[in-house]
Structures are given as structure tokens and as C-alpha cells.
Design a protein around this motif. Structure first.
Motif, PDB file in Angstrom:
ATOM      1  N   LYS A   1      -2.118  11.499  -6.376  1.00  0.00           N
ATOM      2  CA  LYS A   1      -1.903  10.198  -5.737  1.00  0.00           C
ATOM      3  C   LYS A   1      -1.997   9.121  -6.805  1.00  0.00           C
ATOM      4  N   ARG A   2      -1.769   7.867  -6.410  1.00  0.00           N
ATOM      5  CA  ARG A   2      -1.845   6.765  -7.368  1.00  0.00           C
ATOM      6  C   ARG A   2      -2.645   5.611  -6.806  1.00  0.00           C
ATOM      7  N   LYS A   3      -3.627   5.169  -7.575  1.00  0.00           N
ATOM      8  CA  LYS A   3      -4.344   3.947  -7.228  1.00  0.00           C
ATOM      9  C   LYS A   3      -3.490   2.769  -7.671  1.00  0.00           C
TER      10      LYS A   3
ATOM     11  N   GLU B   1      -6.122  -2.101  -6.225  1.00  0.00           N
ATOM     12  CA  GLU B   1      -7.268  -1.224  -5.990  1.00  0.00           C
ATOM     13  C   GLU B   1      -8.102  -1.087  -7.255  1.00  0.00           C
ATOM     14  N   LEU B   2      -7.431  -0.932  -8.395  1.00  0.00           N
ATOM     15  CA  LEU B   2      -8.145  -0.836  -9.664  1.00  0.00           C
ATOM     16  C   LEU B   2      -8.875  -2.143  -9.974  1.00  0.00           C
TER      17      LEU B   2
ATOM     18  N   LYS C   1       0.824  -1.203   0.000  1.00  0.00           N
ATOM     19  CA  LYS C   1       0.000   0.000   0.000  1.00  0.00           C
ATOM     20  C   LYS C   1       0.862   1.260   0.000  1.00  0.00           C
TER      21      LYS C   1
ATOM     22  N   GLN D   1      -1.053   9.449 -13.110  1.00  0.00           N
ATOM     23  CA  GLN D   1      -1.986   9.481 -11.977  1.00  0.00           C
ATOM     24  C   GLN D   1      -1.603  10.570 -10.975  1.00  0.00           C
TER      25      GLN D   1
END
Length: 496
Positions: A429-431, A435-436, A66, A423
Motif C-alpha cells: 500500500k502507499r501512505k 498522512e506522512l 485518499k 511503498q
């Protein structure tokens, strides 16, 4: 020996053939023959481990995933984003929130020119050849790409050359010389590209330009991505500096890196990008275009991005000829309902163009000019059928295929770099991939129906190339997309 080997291998099929060499290596030939010498097979379930095999050690997740992408914002507003990845090479680059959509107050084509001028002579390097020679020492290559909303300067090289790479990127982005001969050479390159664009047998790039121009008339992502021929001679160093002064500022940039330690990248950013005066000066940016894309029938919200991506995958399609095979989309709607039923169609493909404030879902189709009207009706029917309830199997297949494509693309270091940079540039921020994937898994048939129903309330955007004698009028296409079955209004002719 031949007979013994024959006995050993003959009864073993399927998965056993793959695991047997490892099995023999660990237990020895005698252990193998213990099973093969008897008339029956060992009574071991396929779901149970074989006896005598050491317990396997699996990689474990340490909870750090994460925090995979780390982001630091420097004092001047520049964001530094990185993701470590095992290997000797890294990909590092600068992404700028600048593209053809920001040229409303300028002659169109500046972003196209800057793409071609990238990595030319700078304050430290006398020519592009010097830059390439410097990168070769670290096994590196460089590239610049522009889109409608982003300009990306990227370098891939050995990790130990990180200092040289960031120094080079800073020089290329903030200290380009933009010599008269370089600009003149770029004019020649742009003219050649424009000629090639119109002569190319594949009409997709030109149709993409046309569909954006039709959907967003004269604003943001509807502005020309390629420099119009009449603007080639208008773009000079003074105009480029004016544009760069407005858009190439630290708060509109992200330094992204994949395959390097975050602390090293931040250190290099402070060294080469923190207190650097650009060649065009440091005055307050002017004429910054913050317009929101205006689509004639409405805007696709960011929340709908994932359902539209699943819908696009569900429509699929491609050329009339395909070798088939897994992952080729042979069970998508445009294959099953269009290409497999109408052999005269050359192509039917779904495309999804997504931007931070808008988006387009397109179907590109081609056929013989005499059958254009029938082709258009087939496509309008497919658009209407999108609003129906998606089958459970086709929806799950589309979601699985989308997740598979996402994960396979993110195996590539340059793709990870672009994903991180874009992103962070767009959202700060970056997913992460998992998460995607979860967002994709959460898409339901009602989500597909909701976004499709909302989309069909908009006016369509239409682009067409070739012999258009049989092309229906825009009003007829709009009427078909407003009907229940997607059929075009009937036309009655006295003479053909």
C-alpha cells in the motif's frame, strides 16, 4: 501621465505592489485613482477583501485524495499501482524486490551487472540504439537503478505512448538477450566504475559501502553494492539466468505509473505482463534469500522510521562552507555545535539509511589527519547529546523542514513514481503525503529521546579513510558512546 503614475505607485509598498496590476485591470484606472487622489489611505483592514473585487474561487478538495494511489493485483501476483497527475507526460516503470542484499548465495555484483545491462538488446529490439529510437518517437528516456534491496526500470514518455512503453519494459525486464559482447562490455564498465570509486575525491560513496559492511558483516544490506573486482569475470549469462529465475518473478514485482489512468495501465499490464514466459524459463524459484538484516547491536523497527527521520533532520550539518539562506540547515546541531565552533573541521553531516527491516543513523565527518582524535570525540559527544531532551523550537524546525522537503520532492513526477513503487513493493500500500506529514507532526521530544536511547545501547559501526594514525581504537570509541559526556578515555604518552 508621469506625475499621475508617480502618485499612483509611490505610496504603495509591500504586498500592494504585487496585487495592484490585477486590481487596475479589473476596476480600471479611475478606480485606482479614487484611492490615490485623496490625501489619506482607504480605511480597509489587510485581513479584509478590498471593496469592488470579485469574490475569489478557490480549488476545493473533493475527497478523492485518499484514493489517490490505486492498486490492482493481477492473477499472476504482479501488482499494478498508479497515480494520475495532470500533464502530457508520464513515468512508468517496473520495480523488482531484488538487489545486492539478496546475493548471499551468489557471487556479489549480480545486481550491479544487471543495472548496466538494462535496456540492451531484447527479443524485439536488436540493440540499445533501437530502444532509444523507439522512445524518441514519444519524447521518452529510460533508466535503470539498483539499490541494496530494489531494482528499478523506468521510462518517462508522452502519455499517448503508454502501450509502447509497457511493451518495452516487459521486453527489457523479461526478455533480455544478454549477449556475450554485451556482458563483456559490462565487465569493462564495471571495472572502470570500481577504479573511479577509489580515485574519486568525494569519499562518501566508499564510506557508505564501508559503514554498511561494518554494521552488517557478511549479511543482507552489508553485502557489497558494487561488484568486487575478483567477481567481474565470474558473472556470465548462466549465472545471471539462475539469479533472475529466483528473483524476477511477478509476485516480487510492481508496475508503477504516474500521470496515466489506472485502467489504461492495468490493460497494458494484462496485455504484456500477464502471460509472458521469461527468457530464463518459468520453473519454481529457488535459493530465494529471505534473511532479515542482522545488525550487531539491534534492529531499528519500522515504527521508529519517522522519529529517526526527524532526528536526522535535527542533526543536519554539511560542509564547512555554505552560502546559507533558508532551508540550508544553518540552525541544525551539527552546524551550531560543530562547524561553527571548530573551524578546522571540513565536514560534519548526518545521514539516515532506512530499509524495510533495519536502518542506520550515521554522522560523516572529515578533518586534518592531526585532529582526527579530537574530531571523533566531538562526534561521540553529539551522539550522547541526542539522548537529551530536544528543545521545542529546534524540534518544530526539524519537523517543518522535513515536511517541506517531503512535499517539495513530491512535486517531481519521477520522485512520485519511485515513492509509489517502493511503498507498494515493500508494504502493498502507499501512505499519502498528508498522512506522512501527520506522522511527522505527531513526533514528540520523548519519541526522539526514546529512539536515541535505544540506538545508543547498540555497538557502533565505524568506517574510516585516509591517514588514520590518530584514529582512536574501536574500544575507546565504544567506551565514549557508553559514557555520560561522550569523551574518549584519556591517553598518556611519554613521547609524541
Amino acid at each position: 501621465k508621469m506625475e499621475a503614475d508617480d502618485l499612483l505607485w509611490r505610496p504603495l509598498k509591500g504586498a500592494f505592489l504585487m496585487c495592484l496590476p490585477s486590481f487596475c485591470c479589473r476596476l480600471g484606472v479611475a478606480a485606482c485613482r479614487q484611492y490615490s487622489s485623496s490625501s489619506g489611505y482607504p480605511n480597509v483592514s489587510l485581513s479584509s477583501p478590498l471593496p469592488g473585487i470579485p469574490k475569489p474561487l478557490f480549488a476545493s478538495v473533493d475527497g478523492q485524495e485518499k484514493h489517490e494511489t490505486r492498486i490492482t493485483t493481477l492473477e499472476n501476483g504482479l501488482r499494478v499501482a498508479s497515480q494520475n497527475k495532470f500533464g502530457q507526460f508520464c513515468t512508468v516503470g517496473i520495480l523488482v524486490n531484488s538487489g545486492s542484499r539478496h546475493e548471499a548465495k551468489y557471487p556479489s555484483g549480480i545486481a550491479h551487472f544487471l543495472e548496466k545491462l538494462a535496456f540492451s538488446s531484447t527479443s524485439q529490439y536488436g540493440s540499445k540504439d533501437e530502444i532509444l529510437l523507439s522512445l524518441e518517437k514519444h519524447g521518452g528516456i529510460c533508466d535503470c537503478q539498483t539499490s541494496r534491496d530494489t531494482t528499478m526500470y523506468a521510462v518517462s514518455a508522452e502519455v499517448k505512448g503508454l502501450d509502447t512503453v509497457v511493451n518495452l519494459l516487459s521486453d527489457a525486464v523479461l526478455q533480455p538477450r544478454l549477449l556475450d559482447e554485451e556482458i563483456e562490455m559490462t565487465r569493462m564498465t564495471v571495472r572502470f566504475e570500481l577504479e573511479d570509486l577509489n580515485m574519486r575525491p568525494d569519499p562518501e560513496p566508499l564510506l557508505t559501502e564501508m559503514i554498511h559492511a561494518a554494521a552488517y558483516r557478511g549479511n543482507t544490506v552489508g553485502l557489497p553494492r558494487y561488484c568486487p573486482a575478483e567477481n567481474v569475470d565470474k558473472i556470465d549469462r548462466k549465472l545471471l539466468h539462475t539469479y533472475l529465475r529466483s528473483y524476477y518473478c511477478p509476485e516480487r514485482m510492481v508496475l508503477a505509473g504516474v500521470g496515466i489512468e489506472h485502467e489504461q495501465l492495468v490493460e497494458c499490464a494484462r496485455k504484456y505482463l500477464l502471460n509472458v514466459k521469461p527468457v530464463w524459463g518459468t520453473s519454481t524459484p529457488e535459493k530465494v534469500d529471505r534473511s532479515v538484516a542482522q545488525y550487531t547491536g539491534g534492529i531499528i523497527k519500522e515504527d521508529d522510521f519517522i522519529p529517526f527521520a526527524v532526528l536526522n533532520m535535527m542533526m543536519g550539518g554539511g560542509g564547512s562552507f555554505s552560502a546559507g539562506g533558508p532551508g540550508k540547515g544553518m540552525f541544525t546541531r551539527l552546524y551550531l555545535n560543530v562547524l561553527n565552533r571548530h573551524h578546522w573541521m571540513y565536514n560534519a553531516t548526518s545521514y539516515h539509511h532506512s530499509y524495510e527491516d533495519s536502518g542506520l543513523l550515521c554522522i560523516h565527518a572529515s578533518a586534518d589527519p592531526r585532529q582526527v582524535r579530537e574530531m571523533v570525540e566531538i562526534i561521540t559527544r553529539e551522539f550522547i547529546q541526542m539522548a537529551g531532551t530536544a528543545g521545542e523550537m529546534e524540534l518544530e524546525r526539524a519537523k517543518t523542514q522535513l515536511k517541506s522537503m517531503l512535499m517539495m520532492n513530491l512535486e517531481s513526477r519521477p520522485v512520485i513514481f519511485e515513492d509509489v513503487g517502493r511503498q507498494v513493493l515493500a508494504t502493498g500500500k502507499r501512505k499519502l503525503p498528508h498522512e506522512l506529514c501527520q506522522l511527522i507532526s505527531n513526533v514528540t521530544a520523548s519519541d526522539i529521546k526514546r529512539v536515541t536511547t535505544k540506538m545508543l545501547r547498540s555497538k557502533p559501526a565505524v568506517a574510516a579513510l585516509g591517514d588514520l594514525t590518530e584514529l582512536p581504537s574501536y574500544e575507546h570509541i565504544q567506551a565514549a558512546l557508553s559514557s555520560k559526556d561522550g569523551r574518549l578515555p584519556r591517553m598518556y604518552r611519554l613521547f609524541r
